[in-house]
Write a protein that holds these residues in place. Structure first.
Motif, PDB file in Angstrom:
ATOM      1  N   GLU A  22     -31.933 -18.088 -61.868  1.00  0.00           N
ATOM      2  CA  GLU A  22     -33.015 -19.048 -61.991  1.00  0.00           C
ATOM      3  C   GLU A  22     -34.298 -18.310 -62.345  1.00  0.00           C
ATOM      4  OE1 GLU A  22     -33.279 -21.014 -58.189  1.00  0.00           O
ATOM      5  OE2 GLU A  22     -34.607 -19.469 -57.367  1.00  0.00           O
ATOM      6  N   GLN A  24     -38.823 -18.753 -62.490  1.00  0.00           N
ATOM      7  CA  GLN A  24     -40.058 -19.476 -62.223  1.00  0.00           C
ATOM      8  C   GLN A  24     -40.717 -19.811 -63.556  1.00  0.00           C
ATOM      9  OE1 GLN A  24     -41.532 -20.359 -59.352  1.00  0.00           O
ATOM     10  NE2 GLN A  24     -40.476 -19.189 -57.750  1.00  0.00           N
ATOM     11  N   ARG A  26     -43.662 -20.627 -64.242  1.00  0.00           N
ATOM     12  CA  ARG A  26     -45.020 -20.076 -64.414  1.00  0.00           C
ATOM     13  C   ARG A  26     -45.018 -18.666 -64.999  1.00  0.00           C
ATOM     14  NH1 ARG A  26     -46.618 -17.099 -59.617  1.00  0.00           N
ATOM     15  NH2 ARG A  26     -44.966 -17.174 -58.028  1.00  0.00           N
ATOM     16  N   GLY A  57     -40.830 -26.218 -59.923  1.00  0.00           N
ATOM     17  CA  GLY A  57     -41.365 -25.100 -60.676  1.00  0.00           C
ATOM     18  C   GLY A  57     -40.351 -24.071 -61.103  1.00  0.00           C
ATOM     19  N   LYS A  58     -39.058 -24.343 -60.868  1.00  0.00           N
ATOM     20  CA  LYS A  58     -37.994 -23.416 -61.253  1.00  0.00           C
ATOM     21  C   LYS A  58     -37.043 -24.097 -62.231  1.00  0.00           C
ATOM     22  CE  LYS A  58     -37.875 -21.030 -56.765  1.00  0.00           C
ATOM     23  NZ  LYS A  58     -36.988 -20.664 -55.613  1.00  0.00           N
TER      24      LYS A  58
END
Length: 270
Positions: A22, A24, A26, A57-58
């Protein structure tokens, strides 16, 4: 940015997901060198195509080891595929021949190199393959018919199978998603693998093209046993032990040289 650049970014994101599980969201702008807005659009496209799952957010790959759309596969290992295609096409003698070409990104480069050959009749189930062959309007192209597969832009099913069985080929060139001495040559798609099997069965000379990233991978749909193929064309980053094992099976395994500088990037996180 154009679609090809977007496809290259999506391909890189999927490669990273295969390494990390996975990511992030961002962090992606700095990894990809694009704006946050561009990343959000890319992620939306990936989610719409069913390539990823997104939460808090992932992002994570929707299915591990799933087949990628051919538009994304074209942007992976492009230099290796180009050189493999050029070498494989050079193995086809300069005389009137009837040959089979499958679909797929690597076979597409074979087709591109053969497009100037007026002595060839090529039978294909690959819509992209046919388009590349017809670019210079000199190769005689026969398209099998069948049911279109949206991931690969190939024609599959009984109509395609019946069409191929009506031919005898001097050469057949097909791609593979997995290369293993024990499991042989495999694909994600069972229907696609059946088409490839028929092409090879109907051909006097059988050639597989696969870049080094396919080595050691095994998928559920078998194309052919290792010992039934005469020639494999791959690149110089292929696993040496697998290459040696394939040669023991009698497969003439030819490696095109790929400089280390253009080897598939694997980003490491610290």
């Amino acid at each position: 940015m154009n679609d090809r650049t977007r496809d290259a970014r999506i391909s890189l994101i999927l490669t990273l997901l295969s390494q990390r599980g996975e990511l992030q969201v961002r962090f992606l702008p700095s990894i990809l060198g694009v704006s946050g807005a561009t990343v959000r659009r890319d992620v939306a496209v990936m989610e719409d195509k069913g390539l990823i799952r997104r939460s808090y957010g992932k992002i994570a790959a929707a299915r591990r080891g799933a087949e990628l759309p051919v538009s994304l596969r074209r942007s992976q290992n492009t230099e290796a595929k180009r050189r493999i295609g050029a070498l494989a096409s050079s193995l086809i003698p300069s005389r009137p021949l009837t040959m089979a070409l499958s679909g797929g990104s690597t076979v597409g480069f074979v087709a591109r190199s053969l497009a100037g050959r007026p002595d060839l009749t090529v039978v294909t189930n690959g819509l992209d393959t046919a388009t590349m062959l017809m670019a210079r309007q000199v190769v005689k192209v026969v398209v099998t018919g069948g049911t279109a597969s949206p991931l690969s832009n190939d024609l599959v099913g009984r109509t395609a199978e019946k069409s191929l069985r009506s031919f005898q080929f001097d050469f057949a060139v097909v791609g593979a998603d997995g290369v293993s001495p024990e499991a042989g040559f495999t694909r994600h798609s069972a229907r696609g693998a059946e088409i490839d099997r028929i092409m090879l069965e109907q051909a006097e000379h059988k050639i597989i093209v696969a870049d080094s990233s396919k080595f050691g991978k095994v998928h559920h749909a078998k194309i052919a046993d290792a010992g039934s193929i005469q020639t494999l064309v791959t690149d110089s980053h292929a696993n040496a032990e697998i290459v040696a094992s394939l040669r023991k099976f009698g497969v003439t395994t030819t490696l095109v040289v790929i400089p280390s500088a253009v080897k598939t990037n694997r980003i490491r996180f610290t």
